[in-house]
Design a protein around this motif. Structure first.
Motif, PDB file in Angstrom:
ATOM      1  N   ARG A 140       0.831  -1.207   0.000  1.00  0.00           N
ATOM      2  CA  ARG A 140       0.000   0.000   0.000  1.00  0.00           C
ATOM      3  C   ARG A 140       0.868   1.261   0.000  1.00  0.00           C
ATOM      4  O   ARG A 140       0.540   2.250  -0.664  1.00  0.00           O
ATOM      5  N   ILE A 141       1.971   1.263   0.735  1.00  0.00           N
ATOM      6  CA  ILE A 141       2.884   2.403   0.730  1.00  0.00           C
ATOM      7  C   ILE A 141       3.392   2.657  -0.683  1.00  0.00           C
ATOM      8  O   ILE A 141       3.428   3.796  -1.169  1.00  0.00           O
ATOM      9  N   ILE A 142       3.750   1.574  -1.358  1.00  0.00           N
ATOM     10  CA  ILE A 142       4.276   1.694  -2.718  1.00  0.00           C
ATOM     11  C   ILE A 142       3.170   2.109  -3.694  1.00  0.00           C
ATOM     12  O   ILE A 142       3.361   2.978  -4.548  1.00  0.00           O
ATOM     13  N   ARG A 143       1.983   1.506  -3.542  1.00  0.00           N
ATOM     14  CA  ARG A 143       0.869   1.822  -4.449  1.00  0.00           C
ATOM     15  C   ARG A 143       0.439   3.278  -4.322  1.00  0.00           C
ATOM     16  O   ARG A 143       0.200   3.964  -5.325  1.00  0.00           O
ATOM     17  N   TYR A 144       0.345   3.766  -3.092  1.00  0.00           N
ATOM     18  CA  TYR A 144      -0.137   5.124  -2.861  1.00  0.00           C
ATOM     19  C   TYR A 144       0.989   6.157  -2.864  1.00  0.00           C
ATOM     20  O   TYR A 144       0.744   7.347  -2.668  1.00  0.00           O
ATOM     21  N   ARG A 145       2.220   5.694  -3.056  1.00  0.00           N
ATOM     22  CA  ARG A 145       3.386   6.578  -3.107  1.00  0.00           C
ATOM     23  C   ARG A 145       3.471   7.422  -1.841  1.00  0.00           C
ATOM     24  O   ARG A 145       3.639   8.651  -1.870  1.00  0.00           O
ATOM     25  N   LEU A 146       3.367   6.773  -0.690  1.00  0.00           N
ATOM     26  CA  LEU A 146       3.414   7.472   0.588  1.00  0.00           C
ATOM     27  C   LEU A 146       4.869   7.750   0.959  1.00  0.00           C
ATOM     28  O   LEU A 146       5.636   6.833   1.244  1.00  0.00           O
ATOM     29  N   SER A 147       5.202   9.007   0.949  1.00  0.00           N
ATOM     30  CA  SER A 147       6.566   9.354   1.319  1.00  0.00           C
ATOM     31  C   SER A 147       6.604  10.813   1.784  1.00  0.00           C
ATOM     32  O   SER A 147       5.729  11.603   1.420  1.00  0.00           O
ATOM     33  N   PRO A 148       7.592  11.185   2.604  1.00  0.00           N
ATOM     34  CA  PRO A 148       8.662  10.303   3.056  1.00  0.00           C
ATOM     35  C   PRO A 148       8.222   9.384   4.186  1.00  0.00           C
ATOM     36  O   PRO A 148       7.302   9.708   4.937  1.00  0.00           O
ATOM     37  N   ILE A 149       8.888   8.245   4.281  1.00  0.00           N
ATOM     38  CA  ILE A 149       8.713   7.327   5.399  1.00  0.00           C
ATOM     39  C   ILE A 149       9.922   7.483   6.312  1.00  0.00           C
ATOM     40  O   ILE A 149      11.064   7.409   5.852  1.00  0.00           O
ATOM     41  N   ASN A 150       9.670   7.712   7.585  1.00  0.00           N
ATOM     42  CA  ASN A 150      10.741   7.906   8.558  1.00  0.00           C
ATOM     43  C   ASN A 150      10.973   6.610   9.323  1.00  0.00           C
ATOM     44  O   ASN A 150      10.043   6.064   9.927  1.00  0.00           O
ATOM     45  N   ILE A 151      12.215   6.140   9.311  1.00  0.00           N
ATOM     46  CA  ILE A 151      12.523   4.805   9.831  1.00  0.00           C
ATOM     47  C   ILE A 151      13.534   4.876  10.978  1.00  0.00           C
ATOM     48  O   ILE A 151      14.592   5.497  10.849  1.00  0.00           O
ATOM     49  N   SER A 152      13.203   4.254  12.079  1.00  0.00           N
ATOM     50  CA  SER A 152      14.140   4.090  13.184  1.00  0.00           C
ATOM     51  C   SER A 152      15.003   2.867  12.884  1.00  0.00           C
ATOM     52  O   SER A 152      14.563   1.731  13.061  1.00  0.00           O
ATOM     53  N   VAL A 153      16.221   3.113  12.436  1.00  0.00           N
ATOM     54  CA  VAL A 153      17.109   2.016  12.047  1.00  0.00           C
ATOM     55  C   VAL A 153      17.983   1.591  13.224  1.00  0.00           C
ATOM     56  O   VAL A 153      18.041   0.416  13.595  1.00  0.00           O
ATOM     57  N   HIS A 154      18.739   2.542  13.781  1.00  0.00           N
ATOM     58  CA  HIS A 154      19.627   2.351  14.935  1.00  0.00           C
ATOM     59  C   HIS A 154      20.884   1.556  14.600  1.00  0.00           C
ATOM     60  O   HIS A 154      21.965   1.890  15.068  1.00  0.00           O
ATOM     61  N   THR A 155      20.757   0.496  13.829  1.00  0.00           N
ATOM     62  CA  THR A 155      21.898  -0.268  13.371  1.00  0.00           C
ATOM     63  C   THR A 155      21.474  -1.137  12.196  1.00  0.00           C
ATOM     64  O   THR A 155      20.321  -1.560  12.124  1.00  0.00           O
ATOM     65  N   THR A 156      22.406  -1.377  11.274  1.00  0.00           N
ATOM     66  CA  THR A 156      22.131  -2.294  10.166  1.00  0.00           C
ATOM     67  C   THR A 156      22.700  -3.679  10.447  1.00  0.00           C
ATOM     68  O   THR A 156      22.648  -4.560   9.590  1.00  0.00           O
ATOM     69  N   ASN A 157      23.240  -3.869  11.627  1.00  0.00           N
ATOM     70  CA  ASN A 157      23.701  -5.189  12.077  1.00  0.00           C
ATOM     71  C   ASN A 157      22.470  -5.960  12.553  1.00  0.00           C
ATOM     72  O   ASN A 157      21.902  -5.621  13.602  1.00  0.00           O
ATOM     73  N   PRO A 158      22.025  -6.983  11.809  1.00  0.00           N
ATOM     74  CA  PRO A 158      20.759  -7.658  12.159  1.00  0.00           C
ATOM     75  C   PRO A 158      20.730  -8.194  13.585  1.00  0.00           C
ATOM     76  O   PRO A 158      19.730  -8.028  14.293  1.00  0.00           O
ATOM     77  N   ASP A 159      21.801  -8.843  14.021  1.00  0.00           N
ATOM     78  CA  ASP A 159      21.822  -9.393  15.378  1.00  0.00           C
ATOM     79  C   ASP A 159      21.764  -8.294  16.432  1.00  0.00           C
ATOM     80  O   ASP A 159      21.035  -8.407  17.427  1.00  0.00           O
ATOM     81  N   LEU A 160      22.540  -7.242  16.215  1.00  0.00           N
ATOM     82  CA  LEU A 160      22.534  -6.137  17.171  1.00  0.00           C
ATOM     83  C   LEU A 160      21.180  -5.451  17.192  1.00  0.00           C
ATOM     84  O   LEU A 160      20.691  -5.053  18.257  1.00  0.00           O
ATOM     85  N   ARG A 161      20.541  -5.315  16.038  1.00  0.00           N
ATOM     86  CA  ARG A 161      19.219  -4.677  15.996  1.00  0.00           C
ATOM     87  C   ARG A 161      18.200  -5.503  16.778  1.00  0.00           C
ATOM     88  O   ARG A 161      17.342  -4.956  17.482  1.00  0.00           O
TER      89      ARG A 161
END
Length: 464
Positions: A140-161
């Motif tokens: 739905r985000i892609i279909r409706y072109r909802l942006s910007p989307i704000n993302i809490s990432v914190h780390t890209t290390n999967p285990d640490l996340r």
């Protein structure tokens, strides 16, 4: 199966299409062009047509099918109980740095709700962890072109996340970023920096990983973890010190330079608090790429200084040009602000007030005794702290309070103290102002008549 009850209409705009067709508050919206409306995004998408069929159910059960012809972008004039037209989704994580877990008991219930709703990211700028989304939500985000989307990432290390969010699916959720990138959905990311957890090399790796999604991901902010005095039983975290802040700025600077060379954007940004902790000057405006993360504390002090500078130049031009006689304006006042911005507010206020010979002021930096002195931003100052620390102080004719301290659209602080409570306790008129210099000048010029009436004559320096 339970019958679909639709969305109850709270009000109908007078003179709107819905009003002209007899739709009333209390009616229910059932469908548009035969499509069930899941939430506000379905609603907005479905009404973007010149011809639509709307199914309405009246309170007595009668159903009306309304064939509507309108301009493609014209609204129907309906307002619903919830701006989202759906239940808010709560957070499934138990993040080691969660601020809500660090709040005392007894505050208003809404402050304890942990939202993690991608729809609120688009509507209100909230940050989401992606752990609460399924394929339907992403589609739905892609279909409706909802942006910007704000993302809490914190780390890209999967285990640490997974460890930081304390959710075993948190690492897998990072894959959503790739899907949004491929679809061209604009993103902003956030890293809450925790000492000894996701700093140092982990921070560098995370920023470099996210840089691969630029410029579709237009920015990443790094903000220090906020630690209150209510952390008993929670994950042991330490406050960032000067050396930690300097290291973070060095890493952010490396990635920002690379981003600018590759994409012409600075991309990686430190919050104002990190610059203060490191004892560094706030960067110039052109390094903030039009402030994509202003509400996250990134560039607020720079924007404030620049707006004060603009207001100063405007009023000085009018004074030099003879349009304004600064001696006519006489008032004493005070400003309450958080510890983080106090020095900046005092310096910029002094510049503006230096143009008015009969104006005096005091800036009071309010310690956050409610949450703890490590919390220094103005937005988390409570009314109780203002009252206790400013009682008996020289407040002049008015106390100016930045709008960031107030709950949106209400004159109430986090501890439920109201403006009226402060005015009664401190015996002073309170003014809510923006941190832009213009509100300060407006106050000085508008308060003139009040001050003259109070003193019984035009104010002089001896009157201050």
């Amino acid at each position: 199966m339970m019958e679909y009850s639709g969305h109850i209409i709270k009000s109908v705009e007078k003179g709107s299409i819905a009003d002209e067709m007899g739709v009333e508050a209390g009616d229910a919206l059932l469908s548009i062009d035969g499509m069930t409306v899941e939430d506000v995004f379905d609603y907005r998408f479905y009404i973007q047509s010149e011809e639509i069929t709307v199914l309405i159910r009246k309170p007595d059960g009668e159903e009306w099918e309304l064939d509507i012809e309108k301009d493609e972008t014209e609204d129907l004039g309906l307002e619903f109980d919830s701006g989202l037209m759906d239940e808010y989704r709560s957070c499934r994580n138990k993040c080691i740095f969660c601020f809500i877990d660090q709040m005392p008991r007894g505050m208003r219930p809404t402050l304890y709700f942990k939202d993690d709703d991608s729809r609120l990211s688009f509507l209100q700028g909230n940050y989401v962890t992606l752990t609460n989304m399924d394929d339907h939500d992403i589609d739905r985000i892609i279909r409706y072109r909802l942006s910007p989307i704000n993302i809490s990432v914190h780390t890209t290390n999967p285990d640490l996340r997974c460890r930081m969010l304390r959710n075993r699916f948190a690492g897998d959720a990072l894959g959503t970023i790739g899907r949004l990138y491929d679809a061209g959905i604009v993103m902003n990311a956030q890293i809450v920096l925790c000492k000894g957890v996701n700093d140092g090399d982990e921070l560098r790796t995370t920023l470099r990983d996210l840089l691969e999604y630029a410029p579709v991901m237009q920015s990443v902010s790094v903000v220090p973890v906020g630690l209150t005095r209510y952390r008993e039983g929670l994950y042991p975290l330490a406050r960032l010190g000067k050396e930690d802040a300097e290291e973070a700025l060095s890493i952010i600077g490396e990635v920002s330079k690379e981003a600018y060379d590759r994409h012409g954007i600075h991309f990686a940004h430190a919050s104002d608090e990190i610059y203060i902790l490191a004892g560094r000057n706030i960067p110039p405006a052109d390094e903030y790429d039009d402030y994509p993360q202003l509400e996250n504390g990134v560039g607020m002090l720079r924007l404030m200084q620049d707006r004060y500078e603009s207001a100063y130049n405007d009023i000085k031009r009018d004074i030099d040009g003879g349009k304004i006689d600064p001696a006519m304006y006489s008032v004493s006042f005070s400003i309450a602000t958080g510890m983080l911005a106090a020095g900046y507010v005092e310096r910029e206020t002094e510049r503006i007030c230096s143009l008015f010979p009969n104006v005096s002021f005091n800036v009071y930096a309010v310690r956050n005794e409610f949450f703890g002195e490590d919390i220094t931003v103005s937005g988390l100052i409570t009314g109780g702290d203002i009252i206790s620390q400013l009682r008996g102080r020289d407040l002049g004719a008015g106390l100016l309070i930045p709008e960031s301290m107030m709950k949106a659209d209400e004159d109430i602080f986090l501890d439920n103290t109201t403006i009226a409570d402060i005015e009664s306790a401190l015996q002073v008129k309170v003014h809510i102002v923006k941190s832009n210099g213009l509100d300060l000048i407006d106050f000085i010029m508008k308060e003139q008549n009040y001050e003259q009436a109070r003193c019984g004559h035009s104010r002089t320096p001896q009157c201050r």
